[in-house]
Motif scaffolding. Structure first.
Motif, PDB file in Angstrom:
ATOM      1  N   LEU A   8       0.831  -1.201   0.000  1.00 43.82           N
ATOM      2  CA  LEU A   8       0.000   0.000   0.000  1.00 43.82           C
ATOM      3  C   LEU A   8       0.867   1.253   0.000  1.00 43.82           C
ATOM      4  N   ILE A   9       1.897   1.257   0.821  1.00 42.31           N
ATOM      5  CA  ILE A   9       2.804   2.400   0.851  1.00 42.31           C
ATOM      6  C   ILE A   9       3.483   2.574  -0.499  1.00 42.31           C
ATOM      7  N   SER A  10       3.856   1.463  -1.110  1.00 41.05           N
ATOM      8  CA  SER A  10       4.484   1.527  -2.428  1.00 41.05           C
ATOM      9  C   SER A  10       3.544   2.170  -3.438  1.00 41.05           C
ATOM     10  N   PHE A  11       2.271   1.760  -3.416  1.00 40.71           N
ATOM     11  CA  PHE A  11       1.302   2.342  -4.349  1.00 40.71           C
ATOM     12  C   PHE A  11       1.107   3.829  -4.100  1.00 40.71           C
ATOM     13  N   LEU A  12       0.907   4.198  -2.848  1.00 39.88           N
ATOM     14  CA  LEU A  12       0.666   5.605  -2.538  1.00 39.88           C
ATOM     15  C   LEU A  12       1.880   6.470  -2.869  1.00 39.88           C
ATOM     16  N   SER A  13       3.069   5.919  -2.684  1.00 37.71           N
ATOM     17  CA  SER A  13       4.272   6.660  -3.045  1.00 37.71           C
ATOM     18  C   SER A  13       4.332   6.877  -4.550  1.00 37.71           C
ATOM     19  N   TRP A  14       3.978   5.830  -5.295  1.00 36.52           N
ATOM     20  CA  TRP A  14       3.999   5.980  -6.754  1.00 36.52           C
ATOM     21  C   TRP A  14       2.913   6.952  -7.219  1.00 36.52           C
ATOM     22  N   PHE A  15       1.737   6.888  -6.609  1.00 34.68           N
ATOM     23  CA  PHE A  15       0.675   7.820  -6.996  1.00 34.68           C
ATOM     24  C   PHE A  15       1.092   9.260  -6.683  1.00 34.68           C
ATOM     25  N   ASP A  16       1.753   9.449  -5.557  1.00 31.55           N
ATOM     26  CA  ASP A  16       2.235  10.778  -5.216  1.00 31.55           C
ATOM     27  C   ASP A  16       3.223  11.271  -6.264  1.00 31.55           C
ATOM     28  N   TYR A  17       4.066  10.373  -6.732  1.00 29.95           N
ATOM     29  CA  TYR A  17       5.009  10.765  -7.782  1.00 29.95           C
ATOM     30  C   TYR A  17       4.273  11.116  -9.074  1.00 29.95           C
ATOM     31  N   CYS A  18       3.296  10.292  -9.453  1.00 28.11           N
ATOM     32  CA  CYS A  18       2.498  10.600 -10.652  1.00 28.11           C
ATOM     33  C   CYS A  18       1.854  11.978 -10.530  1.00 28.11           C
ATOM     34  N   ASP A  19       1.321  12.260  -9.361  1.00 29.73           N
ATOM     35  CA  ASP A  19       0.678  13.555  -9.119  1.00 29.73           C
ATOM     36  C   ASP A  19       1.682  14.695  -9.289  1.00 29.73           C
ATOM     37  N   GLN A  20       2.860  14.550  -8.709  1.00 37.07           N
ATOM     38  CA  GLN A  20       3.878  15.591  -8.822  1.00 37.07           C
ATOM     39  C   GLN A  20       4.403  15.704 -10.251  1.00 37.07           C
ATOM     40  N   LEU A  21       4.532  14.568 -10.920  1.00 36.19           N
ATOM     41  CA  LEU A  21       4.981  14.572 -12.311  1.00 36.19           C
ATOM     42  C   LEU A  21       4.025  15.374 -13.181  1.00 36.19           C
ATOM     43  N   ILE A  22       2.737  15.119 -13.029  1.00 37.83           N
ATOM     44  CA  ILE A  22       1.732  15.830 -13.820  1.00 37.83           C
ATOM     45  C   ILE A  22       1.682  17.301 -13.428  1.00 37.83           C
ATOM     46  N   LYS A  23       1.888  17.567 -12.159  1.00 39.33           N
ATOM     47  CA  LYS A  23       1.885  18.955 -11.682  1.00 39.33           C
ATOM     48  C   LYS A  23       3.010  19.762 -12.313  1.00 39.33           C
ATOM     49  N   GLU A  24       4.171  19.153 -12.515  1.00 41.85           N
ATOM     50  CA  GLU A  24       5.324  19.849 -13.075  1.00 41.85           C
ATOM     51  C   GLU A  24       5.347  19.833 -14.599  1.00 41.85           C
ATOM     52  N   ALA A  25       4.525  18.996 -15.203  1.00 32.67           N
ATOM     53  CA  ALA A  25       4.617  18.778 -16.648  1.00 32.67           C
ATOM     54  C   ALA A  25       4.155  19.989 -17.455  1.00 32.67           C
ATOM     55  N   GLN A  26       4.667  20.074 -18.661  1.00 33.99           N
ATOM     56  CA  GLN A  26       4.165  21.045 -19.634  1.00 33.99           C
ATOM     57  C   GLN A  26       2.676  20.767 -19.855  1.00 33.99           C
ATOM     58  N   LYS A  27       1.906  21.792 -20.166  1.00 36.10           N
ATOM     59  CA  LYS A  27       0.449  21.693 -20.134  1.00 36.10           C
ATOM     60  C   LYS A  27      -0.084  20.552 -20.994  1.00 36.10           C
ATOM     61  N   THR A  28       0.409  20.461 -22.233  1.00 33.66           N
ATOM     62  CA  THR A  28      -0.084  19.397 -23.121  1.00 33.66           C
ATOM     63  C   THR A  28       0.238  18.026 -22.552  1.00 33.66           C
ATOM     64  N   ALA A  29       1.451  17.870 -22.069  1.00 27.43           N
ATOM     65  CA  ALA A  29       1.844  16.588 -21.483  1.00 27.43           C
ATOM     66  C   ALA A  29       1.036  16.289 -20.227  1.00 27.43           C
ATOM     67  N   ALA A  30       0.808  17.306 -19.417  1.00 29.68           N
ATOM     68  CA  ALA A  30       0.052  17.109 -18.177  1.00 29.68           C
ATOM     69  C   ALA A  30      -1.357  16.611 -18.465  1.00 29.68           C
ATOM     70  N   VAL A  31      -2.013  17.210 -19.439  1.00 31.31           N
ATOM     71  CA  VAL A  31      -3.378  16.806 -19.789  1.00 31.31           C
ATOM     72  C   VAL A  31      -3.395  15.368 -20.282  1.00 31.31           C
ATOM     73  N   ALA A  32      -2.440  15.025 -21.145  1.00 34.81           N
ATOM     74  CA  ALA A  32      -2.397  13.666 -21.687  1.00 34.81           C
ATOM     75  C   ALA A  32      -2.126  12.637 -20.599  1.00 34.81           C
ATOM     76  N   LEU A  33      -1.211  12.943 -19.704  1.00 35.61           N
ATOM     77  CA  LEU A  33      -0.889  12.007 -18.629  1.00 35.61           C
ATOM     78  C   LEU A  33      -2.051  11.853 -17.659  1.00 35.61           C
ATOM     79  N   ALA A  34      -2.716  12.962 -17.331  1.00 30.78           N
ATOM     80  CA  ALA A  34      -3.856  12.895 -16.417  1.00 30.78           C
ATOM     81  C   ALA A  34      -4.999  12.085 -17.023  1.00 30.78           C
ATOM     82  N   LYS A  35      -5.225  12.254 -18.324  1.00 29.96           N
ATOM     83  CA  LYS A  35      -6.273  11.468 -18.986  1.00 29.96           C
ATOM     84  C   LYS A  35      -5.909   9.988 -19.006  1.00 29.96           C
TER      85      LYS A  35
END
Length: 722
Positions: free
Chosen positions: A294-321
């Motif tokens: 569970l900790i492993s999953f939540l850590s990875w989700f947190d990274y995904c969230d931060q990755l999308i937060k920092e991403a260029q707008k087009t990339a962020a939208v595509a990754l979030a979708k």
């Protein structure tokens, strides 16, 4: 270095036993010194020699062969230091970026190798250089299949064609396990079904024989095509060494933040980042036996969230979708809609944690659409199940099994069912409470505001001459002064707050919020809430530090925070004019408020923890600085249309029921005070008290009314502050 390969007869001696490392270091020193002695941007003869004679290509070849043993590590170090120490741009040179690209493919092929640290250092320096010159990213993110697109060759193959086999063929013609090739790609041990391994030396010779089909879950980049920077970093995110994995994640963070639109498109469409950013269903199913997973999953989700937060707008939208489609819909939704009690509880708890954790605006938007749907038109009773997941989650908040159990005297047949339903209810209410704190306008609009837009909960009465004086005194025409209502004839003076005490009790000033037209005089509103619970049912005045004023500070702080969140939503400062409202339309408060009001109406008969959570959600809603929410939830004097109810009217009905029931309870006041002291930890637990559910409900009701009074006052004070 060349002489070593000409003269040596023992190619099995480790490179550290040779003079190669020192010669490579001397080469670096020469190049750095040469650059320092020349004017900025001028290329010296040593650098020209390195570029013209393809020294980096030669070193790449030696590193790939790892001859002598450890040479790959030395080559990685040389590349890393060269790119890091030389100030002039090297990557635009074809004799630099080509060998760099080739060396990138060697990184992450096999996890937990002795060269992992050097690999990640090399990849991160490349990412840093691309961050400085984003246009160079096309050298490293381009999919080689683009050159074949004009021939009608698809760039992806079905995941189905990758299943059930044992190996993948590399460009050397040797079989390698998928862990060595795909790393973070999460692919099964596979082999191209229609192609023998020995014929896969070159991709171009086997394209006609590939079985290409549609991809059911995600488009996967061909595993046998050249590894690029993203794939190598993704591989290393699976490293057993946590430091390597973190550095790989940081490298990906740099790549997704590149401002180049072409880079964003390439990253999301020509690499496996989007599908591989999401945990696969199979991986989840086998990897959640306990806390560590569970900790492993939540850590990875947190990274995904931060990755999308920092991403260029087009990339962020595509990754979030991609997260929306492949994780939220593909994995979470079946779990949330299942019938297993434990499964629903676990998935709801996980959804609650994800709601709390997400910070990226783009990912938050996708999560909100997943939970609530995209509908913005007013709800109708017939269509409350239009978005099945939203309907299911709201229904969890109003599970009836707790009523059944409490009213059947803890029949053991209902015990387990009751426990699960209680957990469903509390967990889902908490999820909605945290959802309401997120900076996303669609949340509140979808749950509440779309049903209040036309103010058709009100009944418009024309003002007669006698009413004008009443309105000027702070009452709406036709409204009843509750302080003179027979229900409140036992109000004692100490339970109201005199007018002259308003300013002395006022919290510090809050940011401006436009004043509502025709707002009822605040002291009447506050006293109406404070006086709802009759004196006989109050117990807070017997315990020090539990007065109304204790809620003012919290209300002020929370309201200020909500104003900051809602500022950019450009809400109106006053209610929509009644003449512009469609008052003839049938009013439905919406599924969410209906469940909350129903729960509030049962506050005397349901568990204490449920009551706390229901009132907490309602107080959160009351804090929003929207005039329609304020009118509907906090104005006791609003003229309700026939058949409509408001929060105040629901509480009035509860109080009426309470006054009848307390007459039948012997020693009601002493028991009530004892329960309050036990809840506050001022009295030790003792024998079970009769009517404990009702007594706890009365205490929650009294505190909730004080909280609503404080919120009403703080909001009025904020709107009247110049």
């Amino acid at each position: 270095i060349t002489h070593y390969y000409i003269e040596t007869s023992d190619d099995k001696a480790p490179v550290t036993d040779t003079n190669i490392p020192s010669h490579l270091e001397q080469m670096l020193d020469i190049l750095v010194q040469e650059e320092n002695e020349r004017e900025s941007g001028e290329t010296g003869p040593c650098m020209e020699y390195l570029l013209h004679h393809k020294i980096l290509e030669t070193l790449y070849t030696l590193g790939k062969a790892d001859c002598p043993p450890g040479m790959k590590q030395q080559v990685l170090i040389f590349y890393t230091k060269l790119l890091g120490r030389i100030r002039q741009p090297l990557l635009p040179h074809i004799n630099v970026h080509r060998p760099v690209q080739k060396l990138i493919r060697l990184c992450g092929e096999v996890l937990a190798t002795p060269t992992e640290n050097e690999e990640i250092q090399f990849l991160c320096i490349v990412c840093a250089k691309l961050k400085q010159d984003p246009y160079l990213v096309n050298f490293f993110l381009e999919n080689k299949m683009k050159s074949l697109a004009s021939k009608g060759v698809p760039s992806v193959i079905s995941e189905d064609t990758l299943k059930g086999q044992d190996s993948l063929s590399t460009d050397t013609g040797q079989s390698q396990h998928p862990e060595e090739l795909s790393g973070a790609t999460g692919m099964e041990q596979t082999e191209l079904e229609d192609e023998p391994p020995h014929q896969m030396d070159h991709l171009s010779t086997s394209l006609d024989n590939l079985s290409v089909t549609s991809l059911p879950e995600a488009s996967v980049v061909r595993p046998n095509q050249d590894y690029n920077l993203v794939n190598s970093l993704l591989n290393l995110t699976r490293s057993p060494d946590g430091r390597i994995a973190v550095k790989a994640c940081e490298g990906l963070m740099l790549l997704v933040s590149l401002p180049e639109p072409a880079a964003a498109k390439c990253l999301t469409q020509s690499t496996c980042l989007s599908p591989l950013l999401v945990f696969s269903h199979k991986e989840d199913a086998s990897a959640f036996p306990g806390k560590r997973a569970l900790i492993s999953f939540l850590s990875w989700f947190d990274y995904c969230d931060q990755l999308i937060k920092e991403a260029q707008k087009t990339a962020a939208v595509a990754l979030a979708k991609a997260v929306h489609e492949r994780f939220f819909i593909g994995v979470m939704e079946p779990q949330l809609m299942q019938t297993s009690e434990m499964g629903i509880l676990t998935s709801t708890a996980l959804l609650h944690r994800i709601v709390r954790q997400v910070t990226s605006d783009v990912l938050l938007q996708e999560m909100v659409f997943f939970i609530l749907g995209e509908q913005r038109e007013p709800e109708t009773v017939a269509e409350i199940s239009r978005h099945p997941l939203r309907h299911r989650l709201i229904e969890h908040c109003d599970h009836i099994s707790d009523e059944i159990l409490w009213n059947t005297g803890f029949n053991v047949l209902y015990l387990r069912y009751f426990q699960y339903s209680l957990f469903y209810c509390i967990m889902t209410l908490r999820m909605f409470e945290h959802l309401l704190q997120k900076p996303n306008e669609h949340i509140l609009y979808n749950l509440v505001l779309r049903n209040l837009e036309e103010r058709n909960y009100t009944e418009c009465k024309p003002l007669c001459p006698e009413d004008k004086d009443v309105v000027e005194n702070g009452l709406i025409a036709g409204a009843v002064d509750l302080e003179e209502d027979p229900l409140f004839t036992d109000i004692s003076p100490e339970n109201t707050l005199p007018n002259q005490e308003w300013l002395s009790s006022s919290p510090p000033a809050t940011p401006d919020h436009p004043k509502n037209d025709g707002k009822t005089e605040v002291h009447k509103i506050v006293n109406s809430f404070l006086c709802l619970v009759p004196d006989d049912a109050k117990s807070s005045y017997h315990v020090e530090g539990t007065g109304y004023d204790t809620y003012l500070r919290d209300a002020h702080r929370q309201f200020r925070d909500y104003c900051a969140i809602c500022l950019r939503w450009e809400w109106p400062g006053s209610p929509k004019a009644l003449e512009k409202c469609n008052l003839e339309a049938a009013f439905f408060e919406g599924h969410f408020l209906k469940v909350l009001f129903d729960r509030m109406g049962r506050i005397l008969d349901q568990p204490y923890d449920v009551n706390l959570q229901v009132t907490s959600v309602l107080s959160r809603l009351s804090l929003f600085p929207h005039p329609h929410i304020h009118e509907y939830l906090l104005d006791p004097y609003v003229n309700l249309a026939p058949g409509c109810r408001s929060l105040f009217s629901v509480i009035v009905r509860v109080v009426g029921d309470l006054m009848l029931r307390i007459q039948r309870i012997q020693d009601f006041t002493p028991k009530l005070l004892l329960v309050r002291k036990r809840l506050l930890g001022l009295e030790p637990e003792g024998p079970l008290i009769d009517h404990i559910t009702l007594l706890e409900g009365v205490i929650v009701l009294e505190e909730f009314c004080k909280e609503l009074a404080a919120i009403a006052f703080v909001k009025y004070h904020a709107s009247s502050t110049p």
